[in-house]
Design a protein around this motif. Structure first.
Motif, PDB file in Angstrom:
ATOM      1  N   SER A 251       0.828  -1.205   0.000  1.00  0.00           N
ATOM      2  CA  SER A 251       0.000   0.000   0.000  1.00  0.00           C
ATOM      3  C   SER A 251       0.864   1.257   0.000  1.00  0.00           C
ATOM      4  O   SER A 251       1.943   1.283   0.592  1.00  0.00           O
ATOM      5  N   VAL A 252       0.343   2.295  -0.665  1.00  0.00           N
ATOM      6  CA  VAL A 252       1.003   3.599  -0.705  1.00  0.00           C
ATOM      7  C   VAL A 252      -0.095   4.661  -0.735  1.00  0.00           C
ATOM      8  O   VAL A 252      -1.169   4.436  -1.302  1.00  0.00           O
ATOM      9  N   ASP A 253       0.166   5.804  -0.089  1.00  0.00           N
ATOM     10  CA  ASP A 253      -0.839   6.867  -0.059  1.00  0.00           C
ATOM     11  C   ASP A 253      -0.166   8.222   0.062  1.00  0.00           C
ATOM     12  O   ASP A 253       0.697   8.424   0.917  1.00  0.00           O
ATOM     13  N   PHE A 254      -0.557   9.156  -0.823  1.00  0.00           N
ATOM     14  CA  PHE A 254      -0.106  10.544  -0.715  1.00  0.00           C
ATOM     15  C   PHE A 254      -0.928  11.271   0.341  1.00  0.00           C
ATOM     16  O   PHE A 254      -2.128  11.040   0.475  1.00  0.00           O
ATOM     17  N   SER A 255      -0.297  12.183   1.048  1.00  0.00           N
ATOM     18  CA  SER A 255      -1.003  13.072   1.972  1.00  0.00           C
ATOM     19  C   SER A 255      -1.833  14.073   1.171  1.00  0.00           C
ATOM     20  O   SER A 255      -1.348  14.631   0.184  1.00  0.00           O
ATOM     21  N   ARG A 256      -3.056  14.314   1.606  1.00  0.00           N
ATOM     22  CA  ARG A 256      -3.895  15.323   0.945  1.00  0.00           C
ATOM     23  C   ARG A 256      -3.518  16.739   1.379  1.00  0.00           C
ATOM     24  O   ARG A 256      -3.800  17.696   0.685  1.00  0.00           O
ATOM     25  N   ILE A 257      -2.885  16.864   2.529  1.00  0.00           N
ATOM     26  CA  ILE A 257      -2.531  18.176   3.080  1.00  0.00           C
ATOM     27  C   ILE A 257      -1.149  18.624   2.605  1.00  0.00           C
ATOM     28  O   ILE A 257      -0.954  19.767   2.221  1.00  0.00           O
TER      29      ILE A 257
ATOM     30  N   VAL B 256       3.171   7.691   2.337  1.00  0.00           N
ATOM     31  CA  VAL B 256       3.400   6.618   3.291  1.00  0.00           C
ATOM     32  C   VAL B 256       3.285   5.291   2.545  1.00  0.00           C
ATOM     33  O   VAL B 256       2.525   5.183   1.581  1.00  0.00           O
ATOM     34  N   SER B 257       4.055   4.295   2.992  1.00  0.00           N
ATOM     35  CA  SER B 257       3.966   2.965   2.394  1.00  0.00           C
ATOM     36  C   SER B 257       3.994   1.907   3.485  1.00  0.00           C
ATOM     37  O   SER B 257       4.544   2.119   4.562  1.00  0.00           O
TER      38      SER B 257
ATOM     39  N   CYS C 126      -0.665  -4.405   5.421  1.00  0.00           N
ATOM     40  CA  CYS C 126      -1.449  -4.601   4.197  1.00  0.00           C
ATOM     41  C   CYS C 126      -2.044  -3.309   3.663  1.00  0.00           C
ATOM     42  O   CYS C 126      -2.363  -3.208   2.487  1.00  0.00           O
ATOM     43  N   CYS C 127      -2.218  -2.302   4.520  1.00  0.00           N
ATOM     44  CA  CYS C 127      -2.834  -1.053   4.076  1.00  0.00           C
ATOM     45  C   CYS C 127      -2.349   0.107   4.937  1.00  0.00           C
ATOM     46  O   CYS C 127      -2.214  -0.038   6.153  1.00  0.00           O
ATOM     47  N   VAL C 128      -2.071   1.226   4.311  1.00  0.00           N
ATOM     48  CA  VAL C 128      -1.720   2.467   5.007  1.00  0.00           C
ATOM     49  C   VAL C 128      -2.536   3.595   4.392  1.00  0.00           C
ATOM     50  O   VAL C 128      -2.835   3.583   3.207  1.00  0.00           O
ATOM     51  N   LYS C 129      -2.877   4.583   5.219  1.00  0.00           N
ATOM     52  CA  LYS C 129      -3.682   5.695   4.727  1.00  0.00           C
ATOM     53  C   LYS C 129      -3.416   6.921   5.582  1.00  0.00           C
ATOM     54  O   LYS C 129      -3.360   6.836   6.802  1.00  0.00           O
ATOM     55  N   TYR C 130      -3.236   8.062   4.913  1.00  0.00           N
ATOM     56  CA  TYR C 130      -3.140   9.337   5.624  1.00  0.00           C
ATOM     57  C   TYR C 130      -4.524   9.775   6.068  1.00  0.00           C
ATOM     58  O   TYR C 130      -5.516   9.560   5.358  1.00  0.00           O
ATOM     59  N   ASN C 131      -4.592  10.430   7.217  1.00  0.00           N
ATOM     60  CA  ASN C 131      -5.817  11.097   7.642  1.00  0.00           C
ATOM     61  C   ASN C 131      -6.057  12.224   6.633  1.00  0.00           C
ATOM     62  O   ASN C 131      -5.164  13.015   6.362  1.00  0.00           O
ATOM     63  N   PRO C 132      -7.272  12.311   6.030  1.00  0.00           N
ATOM     64  CA  PRO C 132      -7.529  13.338   5.022  1.00  0.00           C
ATOM     65  C   PRO C 132      -7.332  14.763   5.525  1.00  0.00           C
ATOM     66  O   PRO C 132      -7.068  15.662   4.727  1.00  0.00           O
ATOM     67  N   GLY C 133      -7.418  14.979   6.840  1.00  0.00           N
ATOM     68  CA  GLY C 133      -7.291  16.325   7.378  1.00  0.00           C
ATOM     69  C   GLY C 133      -5.965  16.613   8.066  1.00  0.00           C
ATOM     70  O   GLY C 133      -5.819  17.633   8.731  1.00  0.00           O
ATOM     71  N   SER C 134      -4.976  15.703   7.911  1.00  0.00           N
ATOM     72  CA  SER C 134      -3.710  15.874   8.620  1.00  0.00           C
ATOM     73  C   SER C 134      -2.566  15.279   7.818  1.00  0.00           C
ATOM     74  O   SER C 134      -2.722  14.272   7.149  1.00  0.00           O
TER      75      SER C 134
ATOM     76  N   THR D 217       0.177  14.529   9.545  1.00  0.00           N
ATOM     77  CA  THR D 217       0.971  13.876  10.591  1.00  0.00           C
ATOM     78  C   THR D 217       0.296  12.636  11.177  1.00  0.00           C
ATOM     79  O   THR D 217       0.874  11.969  12.018  1.00  0.00           O
ATOM     80  N   HIS D 218      -0.927  12.324  10.758  1.00  0.00           N
ATOM     81  CA  HIS D 218      -1.635  11.152  11.274  1.00  0.00           C
ATOM     82  C   HIS D 218      -1.872  10.138  10.163  1.00  0.00           C
ATOM     83  O   HIS D 218      -2.420  10.485   9.109  1.00  0.00           O
ATOM     84  N   ILE D 219      -1.467   8.876  10.420  1.00  0.00           N
ATOM     85  CA  ILE D 219      -1.701   7.808   9.458  1.00  0.00           C
ATOM     86  C   ILE D 219      -2.361   6.626  10.157  1.00  0.00           C
ATOM     87  O   ILE D 219      -2.262   6.468  11.374  1.00  0.00           O
ATOM     88  N   ALA D 220      -3.031   5.812   9.381  1.00  0.00           N
ATOM     89  CA  ALA D 220      -3.613   4.563   9.910  1.00  0.00           C
ATOM     90  C   ALA D 220      -2.974   3.424   9.158  1.00  0.00           C
ATOM     91  O   ALA D 220      -2.571   3.556   8.010  1.00  0.00           O
TER      92      ALA D 220
END
Length: 120
Positions: free
Chosen positions: A66-72, A78-79, A107-115, A117-120
Motif C-alpha cells: 500500500s502507498v498513499d499521498f497526503s492530501r494536506i 506513506v507505504s 497490508c494497508c496504510v492511509k493518511y488522515n484526510p485532514g492531517s 501527521t496522522h496515518i492509519a
C-alpha cells in the motif's frame, strides 16, 4: 458505455513497470504525479505527463502492499510492506524520512484526510 465505440475505452496513458503493482495513489495537489507500490518492494513516484519515474525508493525488503499521498502536504507519502515496516517518504528526499517497525505485515496504510501527521 455499451453504445460507445470501442476506441473510446482506451487508456490515455500507459506506463510500463518492472514488476506487478499492488497499489496506486494520485497526488491531489501535483495532478500529474502518481505513486505506485510493487511486489519487488519498490515505491515509485511517476510523472504521468512524461510517463517517467521522478522518484524511486527501494528501502523496503519485501512486497509493498500500500502507498498513499497526503492530501494536506503534497510532498509526503506513506507505504506499508510485508517487511513489517511503515515508511514515511518526502519527495524532496532520496531516502525515507521515517521508519515505523511493526510486529506484522502491513497490508494497508492511509493518511488522515485532514492531517499530514496522522496515518492509519
Amino acid at each position: 458505455i455499451v453504445n460507445e465505440p470501442p476506441e473510446a475505452h482506451r487508456p490515455v496513458v500507459e506506463i510500463p513497470t518492472r514488476s506487478k503493482l499492488s497499489c496506486l495513489s494520485w497526488n491531489k495537489h501535483t495532478k500529474n504525479h502518481i505513486a505506485s507500490s510493487d511486489y519487488e518492494g519498490t515505491v515509485f513516484v511517476w510523472d504521468v505527463d512524461t510517463q517517467k519515474s521522478v522518484m524511486e525508493y527501494e528501502e523496503h525488503e519485501k512486497r509493498v502492499w500500500s502507498v498513499d499521498f497526503s492530501r494536506i502536504e503534497p510532498s509526503m507519502l506513506v507505504s506499508g510492506s510485508d517487511d513489517c515496516k511503515v515508511k514515511i517518504w518526502c519527495t524532496r528526499q532520496e531516502s525515507s524520512a521515517m521508519n515505523i517497525d511493526m510486529k506484522a505485515n502491513i497490508c494497508c496504510v492511509k493518511y488522515n484526510p485532514g492531517s499530514s501527521t496522522h496515518i492509519a
